[in-house]
Enzyme design. Structure first.
Site, mmCIF file in Angstrom:
data_model
loop_
_atom_site.group_PDB
_atom_site.id
_atom_site.type_symbol
_atom_site.label_atom_id
_atom_site.label_comp_id
_atom_site.label_asym_id
_atom_site.label_seq_id
_atom_site.Cartn_x
_atom_site.Cartn_y
_atom_site.Cartn_z
ATOM 1 N N LEU A 1 -48.346 22.219 -13.285
ATOM 2 C CA LEU A 1 -47.963 21.007 -14.022
ATOM 3 C C LEU A 1 -46.535 20.648 -13.640
ATOM 4 C CD1 LEU A 1 -48.132 20.436 -17.888
ATOM 5 C CD2 LEU A 1 -45.914 20.773 -16.815
ATOM 6 N N ASP B 1 -44.107 16.653 -14.001
ATOM 7 C CA ASP B 1 -43.549 15.662 -14.929
ATOM 8 C C ASP B 1 -44.462 15.212 -16.079
ATOM 9 O OD1 ASP B 1 -42.076 15.723 -12.612
ATOM 10 O OD2 ASP B 1 -42.239 13.593 -12.204
ATOM 11 N N ARG C 1 -40.060 5.153 -6.691
ATOM 12 C CA ARG C 1 -41.187 5.605 -7.521
ATOM 13 C C ARG C 1 -40.862 5.731 -9.003
ATOM 14 N NH1 ARG C 1 -40.410 9.750 -3.831
ATOM 15 N NH2 ARG C 1 -39.063 11.420 -4.557
ATOM 16 N N GLU D 1 -34.747 10.120 -9.317
ATOM 17 C CA GLU D 1 -36.158 10.123 -9.695
ATOM 18 C C GLU D 1 -36.303 9.807 -11.185
ATOM 19 O OE1 GLU D 1 -38.607 12.923 -6.755
ATOM 20 O OE2 GLU D 1 -37.533 14.112 -8.238
HETATM 21 C C1 FRU Z 1 -40.368 14.420 -10.015
HETATM 22 C C2 FRU Z 1 -41.347 13.866 -8.985
HETATM 23 C C3 FRU Z 1 -41.517 12.368 -9.122
HETATM 24 C C4 FRU Z 1 -42.878 12.143 -8.529
HETATM 25 C C5 FRU Z 1 -43.628 13.363 -9.005
HETATM 26 C C6 FRU Z 1 -44.699 13.850 -8.076
HETATM 27 O O1 FRU Z 1 -40.585 15.754 -10.295
HETATM 28 O O2 FRU Z 1 -40.944 14.211 -7.677
HETATM 29 O O3 FRU Z 1 -40.490 11.619 -8.522
HETATM 30 O O4 FRU Z 1 -43.461 10.956 -8.952
HETATM 31 O O5 FRU Z 1 -42.659 14.382 -9.189
HETATM 32 O O6 FRU Z 1 -45.400 14.913 -8.654
#
Ligand code: FRU
Length: 478
Positions: A38, A40, A169, A223
């Site tokens: 798991l 985010d 993203r 992010e």
């Molecule tokens: C942050 C991240 C986000 C991305 C996701 C992919 O931990 O790198 O930027 O959307 O995890 O799992």
């Protein structure tokens, strides 16, 4: 309706989940994956009386793999019921992973926005920063949080600023008045991070209206951005919070901390104008915290949940790998502001699970307490504090700094390779510690400072030594 790829992923996911046994470090009240990996928190929301939490989920590989959205529901954000996977990477525009995103509820419909990640096949010498990668912003909606309608891409790389790389993203969407807003995190071509802001009147067509970054470069990528406003309970007015998870911070101050950081800037001025950013404050100074997301509950609270994990960290690990899984969410935390200080506090629902109370003046020694809620309050000014958990993890304050330290630094020990995290602190007023089977979260001075870590006790044991303090430890019954 599902296409063959989604159907097979669904069958394989269910098959591997049937084999799962989370082992001795399964959490009691922190959201965990049923098996595998798991990361985010995604799509945190409340639909009717039900809270929905989605998570970046790789069921087939506990060290991370193809990402889908796992889905859990709850009525109190503490007892979670796993519901299966809500979104699979099954379209040309998200086949490299249904990456992070958010949910936005309006008139009983949940609107989800996520990043459809695509990594093109490497026949052209792609660098996967400026080429070879797509970040599609996808809109999909649902009436129950479990079944989603058709996926609709609403933005693609051409729609982002020209001087951004392909790394854009993690859309977070909210509404103010008649206008919908969306922030996304980005890496610019000059290797600095920024947040880009879009507006829309119909959730389908989005217009870029602002780019927000710090005066000085602050890492190469930001992010998981989030933006929210909260009332300041002491001085009135609102505090505007821009949360980001920056990567690539260098220098003495950052080198002693985690690989990547999560924190926030307080904004002066309008997000749509030319806001001034405050200094960056960490959400959490512990070993395991990244990519938090917030949402507003129907009763008006701003609740934050973080990923209790850390990407790309080689010096420490998680002993749950032996049981085929890794990582969990933090306890949900209510975010408030007092005198301009942003604070986090475990949601009040946790108190309903308090059972037997162990109470002492200046010290306590409690054996075999696995899930607990510990409070230490004293007559100010406090002199010092020493909490020892599982005979290894020390939480100390010596008048100058607050430190979280594991004594045994071996990768098979309680801290699984974790050593020390600290923050300067010249006044201690109180400490709260929330423990689950394999996690500890520390809230210092009403939650002005927090430290989160995973840990792997051989025996559960809590001792507190705190001159002039009232010490209370409740067993938590889940
Ligand atoms: C942050 C991240 C986000 C991305 C996701 C992919 O931990 O790198 O930027 O959307 O995890 O799992």
């Amino acid at each position: 309706m599902a296409n063959p790829l989604a159907q097979d992923l669904d069958a394989l996911r269910q098959a591997i989940e049937k084999t799962a046994d989370l082992g001795p470090y399964a959490q009691a009240f922190h959201l965990t994956p049923p098996v595998g990996w798991l990361n985010d928190p995604n799509g945190l929301s409340q639909l009717g009386d039900t809270y929905h939490a989605y998570f970046q989920y790789s069921p087939f590989n506990p060290e991370g793999g193809v990402k889908m959205w796992g889905h859990s529901t709850s009525t109190d954000m503490l007892r979670w019921k796993y519901e299966g996977a809500a979104l699979y990477p099954d379209q040309p525009f998200d086949v490299g992973g249904v990456y992070s995103g958010s949910a936005f509820v309006e008139d009983g419909t949940m609107h989800v926005f996520y990043t459809g990640n695509v990594k093109l096949e490497d026949s052209e010498g792609y660098d996967y920063v400026n080429s070879g990668r797509e970040a599609n912003t996808v809109h999909v909606s649902s009436d129950d949080g479990a079944h989603f309608g058709p996926k609709k891409p609403v933005l693609k790389n051409e729609d982002y600023p020209e001087d951004d790389t392909n790394h854009v993203r993690d859309p977070k969407v909210w509404r103010e008045g008649d206008v919908y807003y969306m922030v996304q995190g980005a890496r610019k071509k000059d290797d600095t991070g920024e947040v880009i802001l879009f507006v829309s009147e119909d959730l389908e067509s989005w217009k870029l209206v602002n780019r927000i970054t710090s005066d000085e470069p602050f890492g190469y990528m930001w992010e998981c951005p989030d933006y929210f406003e909260i009332a300041d309970t002491a001085r009135g007015g609102v505090v505007k919070v821009l949360s980001v998870s920056p990567q690539g911070l260098r220098g003495e101050d950052w080198d002693r901390r985690n690989v990547y950081q999560s924190g926030y800037f307080v904004l002066q001025g309008d997000v749509q104008g030319d806001p001034q950013l405050s200094g960056f404050a960490l959400w959490d100074a512990g070993f395991d915290f990244y990519a938090p997301q917030t949402f507003a509950t129907n009763d008006g609270r701003r609740v934050l949940i973080g990923w209790m994990g850390m990407p790309d960290e080689k010096s420490y690990t998680n002993l749950t790998l032996e049981s085929g899984w890794q990582h969990c969410f933090t306890v949900p935390r209510e975010v408030t502001s007092r005198w301009g200080r942003v604070m986090q506090w475990p949601i009040r629902e946790l108190e309903a699970y308090r059972g037997e109370l162990h109470r002492g003046f200046e010290s306590i020694d409690v054996a075999d307490s696995k899930c607990f809620d510990l409070m230490v309050y004293g007559k100010l000014p406090l002199k010092r504090l020493n909490v020892v958990i599982a005979d290894d993890l020390h939480l100390t304050w010596d008048g100058k700094r607050f430190e979280m330290r594991f004594e045994d630094t071996d990768k098979s020990a309680v801290g699984a390779g974790r050593v020390s995290r600290f923050e300067p602190l010249d006044e201690l007023r109180n400490v709260r510690v929330v423990g689950d089977m394999s996690s500890i979260e520390v809230f210092v001075n009403d939650g002005e400072l927090t430290f989160s870590t995973r840990y792997y006790p051989k025996n559960y044991h809590v001792t507190v030594d705190a001159p002039d303090c009232d010490v209370r430890l409740w067993e938590l019954n889940f």
